[in-house]
Design an enzyme around this catalytic site. Structure first.
Site, short mmCIF file in Angstrom:
data_model
loop_
_atom_site.label_atom_id
_atom_site.label_comp_id
_atom_site.label_asym_id
_atom_site.label_seq_id
_atom_site.Cartn_x
_atom_site.Cartn_y
_atom_site.Cartn_z
N HIS A 66 14.03 7.70 -16.61
CA HIS A 66 13.16 6.68 -17.20
C HIS A 66 13.89 5.67 -18.07
O HIS A 66 13.28 4.72 -18.56
CB HIS A 66 12.04 7.33 -18.02
CG HIS A 66 12.51 7.86 -19.33
ND1 HIS A 66 13.14 9.07 -19.45
CD2 HIS A 66 12.48 7.34 -20.58
CE1 HIS A 66 13.46 9.28 -20.71
NE2 HIS A 66 13.08 8.24 -21.43
C1 UD1 Z 1 9.61 5.54 -24.54
C2 UD1 Z 1 10.75 5.56 -25.57
C3 UD1 Z 1 11.88 6.43 -25.05
C4 UD1 Z 1 11.38 7.80 -24.65
C5 UD1 Z 1 10.27 7.61 -23.63
C6 UD1 Z 1 9.70 8.90 -23.12
C7 UD1 Z 1 11.06 3.51 -26.90
C8 UD1 Z 1 11.90 2.32 -27.10
N1 UD1 Z 1 11.30 4.23 -25.80
O1 UD1 Z 1 10.12 4.86 -23.40
O2 UD1 Z 1 12.84 6.59 -26.08
O3 UD1 Z 1 12.43 8.54 -24.12
O4 UD1 Z 1 9.22 6.85 -24.25
O5 UD1 Z 1 8.72 8.66 -22.16
O6 UD1 Z 1 10.21 3.80 -27.73
N2 UD1 Z 1 3.25 3.66 -19.61
C9 UD1 Z 1 2.12 4.14 -19.01
N3 UD1 Z 1 1.41 5.09 -19.66
C10 UD1 Z 1 1.78 5.57 -20.87
C11 UD1 Z 1 2.94 5.05 -21.47
C12 UD1 Z 1 3.68 4.10 -20.83
O7 UD1 Z 1 1.76 3.74 -17.92
O8 UD1 Z 1 1.09 6.46 -21.39
C13 UD1 Z 1 4.06 2.63 -18.90
C14 UD1 Z 1 3.70 1.22 -19.26
O9 UD1 Z 1 3.80 0.44 -18.13
C15 UD1 Z 1 4.83 0.86 -20.23
C16 UD1 Z 1 6.00 1.66 -19.66
O10 UD1 Z 1 5.42 2.85 -19.17
O11 UD1 Z 1 5.06 -0.50 -20.27
C17 UD1 Z 1 7.03 1.99 -20.68
O12 UD1 Z 1 6.45 2.64 -21.82
P1 UD1 Z 1 7.11 2.43 -23.27
O13 UD1 Z 1 6.39 3.23 -24.29
O14 UD1 Z 1 7.29 1.00 -23.56
O15 UD1 Z 1 8.57 3.02 -23.11
P2 UD1 Z 1 9.12 4.28 -22.29
O16 UD1 Z 1 9.95 3.76 -21.19
O17 UD1 Z 1 8.06 5.29 -21.97
#
Ligand code: UD1
Length: 379
Positions: A221
């Protein structure tokens, strides 16, 4: 009235120092669970749990609360997804009133996600001291958003709770006062040790038709692996090759699913893909895997404790103890290197490793010992 005056206007109803505990994203939940349980068990501090809502899908959030017996958050900020600036700003704006509404003795944050940094900034600007759990870890790669979150959070935290020796060394090199640094062990491992037996009783392997040691587990991820379709596509090519020899189970993170859908033409992967799994099911899978391939931070630690070989698909790690003492190898994302490291493990060349110091299930108790002493004694 100034904000600080408002903050001290009303005493906490319990008379116990109030600690606002912040969790936002999936890897935070297994870290706050043992801390909340310890606070509740002792009854000496008053925990107020804030979920920022950075992760909000049932599979990324609610299931973890259920699996880990975490109580319903006292507040959910519902910030959701967005750019780094938007996500950070939303947490900053939405947590401030919660910190102001009652006197807050400390804010406790874990890990290195955007919610960690945002809650820290909101607190220190109000003069509320911050306790950072998992302080001092450094990848020395400032292109990683988590590295910036770690550096900035540590720079303004009062209590720096460290999980491995490198954390202490890094913080001292950055000029932290040694009195702030507490080597307490690893709260994520508190959770693993307390849940392993329950996880082992699940029928996940038979449900997925897998035999113990007869499969690999994959997670991906990190933006550096999954945001660029050429990099991700090349990784999938080699991982599909591996799958032809040993089934590769791949719970797909939403961020990765998005790149596959929008930039890899919905590529159908020749891997055993699943939706993101709950904590217990994923632990069940890891515990009996032949090997794990990952770009996660926490999984490097969990495999070390489980004695399962881990290949980290990154160029660095902020958790060097897992390489020095554990089962972890840093292999980057070059297909040739990945192929040959997997071959070595399948040929029996895997390190048994040992469990790092203080990864013994008692980290949360050590943290609360320090906070009790400092908050009940002096504030
Ligand atoms: C975040 C953390 C990362 C951690 C990871 C675990 C930061 C900078 N990054 O990254 O350190 O290892 O979480 O998962 O804080 N999304 C969904 N559903 C959700 C959450 C996210 O669909 O419940 C999708 C959305 O499209 C979102 C993307 O995942 O834009 C990324 O989510 P985001 O929280 O921005 O960062 P992660 O890549 O999950």
């Amino acid at each position: 009235m100034t904000q600080d005056a408002r903050r001290i206007a009303t005493p906490p109803p319990s008379g116990r120092p109030r600690v606002v505990v912040v969790a936002g994203a999936r890897p935070n939940f297994m870290k706050v669970a043992p801390i909340l349980h310890e606070i509740e068990r002792r009854g000496t501090l008053d925990a107020f749990l804030v979920h920022t809502g950075q992760h909000y899908d049932a599979a990324m959030s609610d299931g973890f609360f259920r699996d880990l017996g975490i109580r319903k958050p006292d507040a959910n900020l519902g910030v959701g997804s967005g750019s780094h600036a938007v996500q950070t700003a939303e947490v900053l704006m939405r947590i401030e009133p919660i910190l102001l509404e009652r006197p807050t003795a400390a804010v406790l944050v874990v890990g290195d996600v955007n919610s960690t940094l945002a809650a820290t900034l909101a607190a220190v600007k109000l003069g509320i001291p911050v306790a950072h759990v998992e302080a001092g870890l450094r990848s020395f790669d400032r292109a990683m958003p988590e590295e910036l979150n770690r550096l900035l959070t540590d720079a303004v935290s009062t209590w720096l709770f460290v999980s491995e020796p490198s954390g202490e060394k890094n913080l001292r090199a950055e000029g932290a006062d040694p009195k702030q640094i507490h080597f307490v062990g690893n709260v994520m491992i508190d959770t693993l040790l307390s849940q392993l037996e329950r996880a082992r009783s699940l029928d996940t392997l038979s449900r997925l038709s897998l035999a113990p040691r007869g499969y690999a587990v994959l997670t991906l991820h990190r933006p550096s692996n999954v945001d660029e379709p050429t990099t991700l596509g090349a990784l999938f090519d080699v991982l599909e090759e591996i799958h032809a020899q040993l089934p590769v189970v791949f719970p797909v993170h939403p961020r990765t699913a998005e790149t596959i859908r929008t930039r890899l033409g919905g590529r159908a992967l020749a891997l055993r893909t699943t939706a993101p799994l709950g904590y217990l099911e994923f632990l069940r899978l890891m515990a009996d895997a032949r090997l794990v391939l990952t770009d996660s931070g926490g999984i490097q630690e969990e495999t070390t404790v489980l004695g399962v070989p881990c290949l980290t698909l990154r160029h660095n790690t902020e958790r060097p103890v897992t390489v020095e003492q554990g089962t972890n190898r840093i292999v980057g994302n070059d297909p040739h290197v990945i192929r040959s490291e997997v071959r070595k493990i399948l040929d029996g060349d895997a390190r048994a490793g040992r469990v790092p110091e203080l990864w013994d299930g008692r980290a949360a108790a050590r943290i609360i010992d320090v906070l009790e002493r400092d908050l009940r004694g002096n504030r």
